[in-house]
Scaffold this motif. Sequence first.
Motif, PDB file in Angstrom:
ATOM      1  N   TRP A  34      -7.173  17.978  -8.803  1.00 40.13           N
ATOM      2  CA  TRP A  34      -6.326  17.073  -8.062  1.00 40.13           C
ATOM      3  C   TRP A  34      -5.451  17.762  -6.699  1.00 40.13           C
ATOM      4  N   GLY A  35      -5.359  16.975  -5.513  1.00 37.92           N
ATOM      5  CA  GLY A  35      -4.651  17.596  -4.716  1.00 37.92           C
ATOM      6  C   GLY A  35      -3.072  17.245  -4.855  1.00 37.92           C
ATOM      7  N   GLN A  36      -2.150  17.780  -3.689  1.00 37.10           N
ATOM      8  CA  GLN A  36      -0.790  17.584  -4.125  1.00 37.10           C
ATOM      9  C   GLN A  36      -0.147  16.138  -3.728  1.00 37.10           C
ATOM     10  N   GLY A  37      -1.007  15.627  -2.980  1.00 37.80           N
ATOM     11  CA  GLY A  37      -0.690  14.199  -2.668  1.00 37.80           C
ATOM     12  C   GLY A  37      -0.152  14.136  -1.215  1.00 37.80           C
ATOM     13  N   THR A  38      -0.115  12.807  -0.591  1.00 36.02           N
ATOM     14  CA  THR A  38       0.421  12.633   0.788  1.00 36.02           C
ATOM     15  C   THR A  38       0.991  11.430   0.756  1.00 36.02           C
ATOM     16  N   GLN A  39       2.227  11.158   1.412  1.00 38.43           N
ATOM     17  CA  GLN A  39       3.149   9.989   1.226  1.00 38.43           C
ATOM     18  C   GLN A  39       2.357   8.905   2.369  1.00 38.43           C
ATOM     19  N   VAL A  40       2.098   7.777   2.003  1.00 39.31           N
ATOM     20  CA  VAL A  40       1.880   6.735   3.001  1.00 39.31           C
ATOM     21  C   VAL A  40       2.929   5.721   2.865  1.00 39.31           C
ATOM     22  N   ASP A  44       0.843  -1.104   0.226  1.00 37.73           N
ATOM     23  CA  ASP A  44      -0.017   0.056  -0.109  1.00 37.73           C
ATOM     24  C   ASP A  44       0.693   1.288   0.091  1.00 37.73           C
ATOM     25  N   THR A  45       2.235   1.100   0.145  1.00 41.31           N
ATOM     26  CA  THR A  45       3.011   2.270   0.029  1.00 41.31           C
ATOM     27  C   THR A  45       2.911   3.079  -1.271  1.00 41.31           C
ATOM     28  N   ALA A  46       2.634   4.174  -1.068  1.00 48.74           N
ATOM     29  CA  ALA A  46       2.613   5.091  -2.364  1.00 48.74           C
ATOM     30  C   ALA A  46       2.113   6.533  -1.951  1.00 48.74           C
ATOM     31  N   VAL A  47       2.089   7.309  -2.765  1.00 54.44           N
ATOM     32  CA  VAL A  47       1.740   8.709  -2.718  1.00 54.44           C
ATOM     33  C   VAL A  47       0.156   8.821  -2.850  1.00 54.44           C
ATOM     34  N   TYR A  48      -0.409   9.148  -2.067  1.00 54.19           N
ATOM     35  CA  TYR A  48      -1.855   9.069  -2.266  1.00 54.19           C
ATOM     36  C   TYR A  48      -2.574  10.584  -2.560  1.00 54.19           C
ATOM     37  N   TYR A  49      -3.213  10.443  -3.656  1.00 57.23           N
ATOM     38  CA  TYR A  49      -3.928  11.675  -4.184  1.00 57.23           C
ATOM     39  C   TYR A  49      -5.599  11.762  -4.167  1.00 57.23           C
ATOM     40  N   CYS A  50      -6.143  12.968  -3.646  1.00 60.76           N
ATOM     41  CA  CYS A  50      -7.612  13.112  -3.551  1.00 60.76           C
ATOM     42  C   CYS A  50      -7.761  13.744  -4.890  1.00 60.76           C
ATOM     43  N   ALA A  51      -9.077  13.537  -5.407  1.00 56.41           N
ATOM     44  CA  ALA A  51      -9.570  14.084  -6.743  1.00 56.41           C
ATOM     45  C   ALA A  51     -11.070  14.521  -6.603  1.00 56.41           C
ATOM     46  N   ALA A  52     -11.289  15.306  -7.358  1.00 58.32           N
ATOM     47  CA  ALA A  52     -12.722  15.824  -7.361  1.00 58.32           C
ATOM     48  C   ALA A  52     -12.937  15.412  -9.106  1.00 58.32           C
ATOM     49  N   SER A  53     -14.295  15.211  -9.348  1.00 56.02           N
ATOM     50  CA  SER A  53     -14.753  14.830 -10.643  1.00 56.02           C
ATOM     51  C   SER A  53     -15.984  15.653 -10.746  1.00 56.02           C
ATOM     52  N   SER A  54     -16.174  16.312 -11.896  1.00 60.99           N
ATOM     53  CA  SER A  54     -17.595  16.755 -12.213  1.00 60.99           C
ATOM     54  C   SER A  54     -18.431  15.826 -12.393  1.00 60.99           C
ATOM     55  N   TYR A  55     -18.287  14.524 -12.659  1.00 61.79           N
ATOM     56  CA  TYR A  55     -19.189  13.403 -12.784  1.00 61.79           C
ATOM     57  C   TYR A  55     -19.812  13.254 -11.382  1.00 61.79           C
ATOM     58  N   ALA A  56     -20.875  12.617 -11.230  1.00 58.36           N
ATOM     59  CA  ALA A  56     -21.486  12.224  -9.807  1.00 58.36           C
ATOM     60  C   ALA A  56     -20.537  11.296  -9.228  1.00 58.36           C
TER      61      ALA A  56
END
Length: 123
Positions: A113-119, A90-102
């Motif tokens: 997209w966000g800038q990412g956070t390391q896990v 599961d180690t990775a940079v995790y990104y949050c994202a928003a979609s205009s789709y529902a």
Amino acid sequence: QVQLVESGGGLVQAGGSLRLSCVASGRTPSRYGMGWFRQAPGKEREFVAAVSWSGGNSDYAVSVKGRFTIPRDNAKNTVYLQMNSLLPEDTAVYYCAASSYAYAVQVPNYNYWGQGTQVTVSS
């Protein structure tokens, strides 16, 4: 425009838990489908989890199903990624994202997209 800021990443031992947060601001973020993606070194960005704007629908990658959940709190303009029983893979940079789709599960369907956070999960 929607701005996204992730937090909550860090180093955890295998079997542990982390909760990532993503705070959205800007143009009516509660009306966007939200998702989490991750990218490990040398690999393509991959889908992890998605939730509809209402919170009524969600989907997960096979690799995280049963271990991760994606609750959202529209009153706080925040979406979370609760990660339990973490594995070294599961180690990775995790990104949050928003979609205009529902509701969306593919990278091209996300607009912001966000800038990412390391896990990092140690074995």
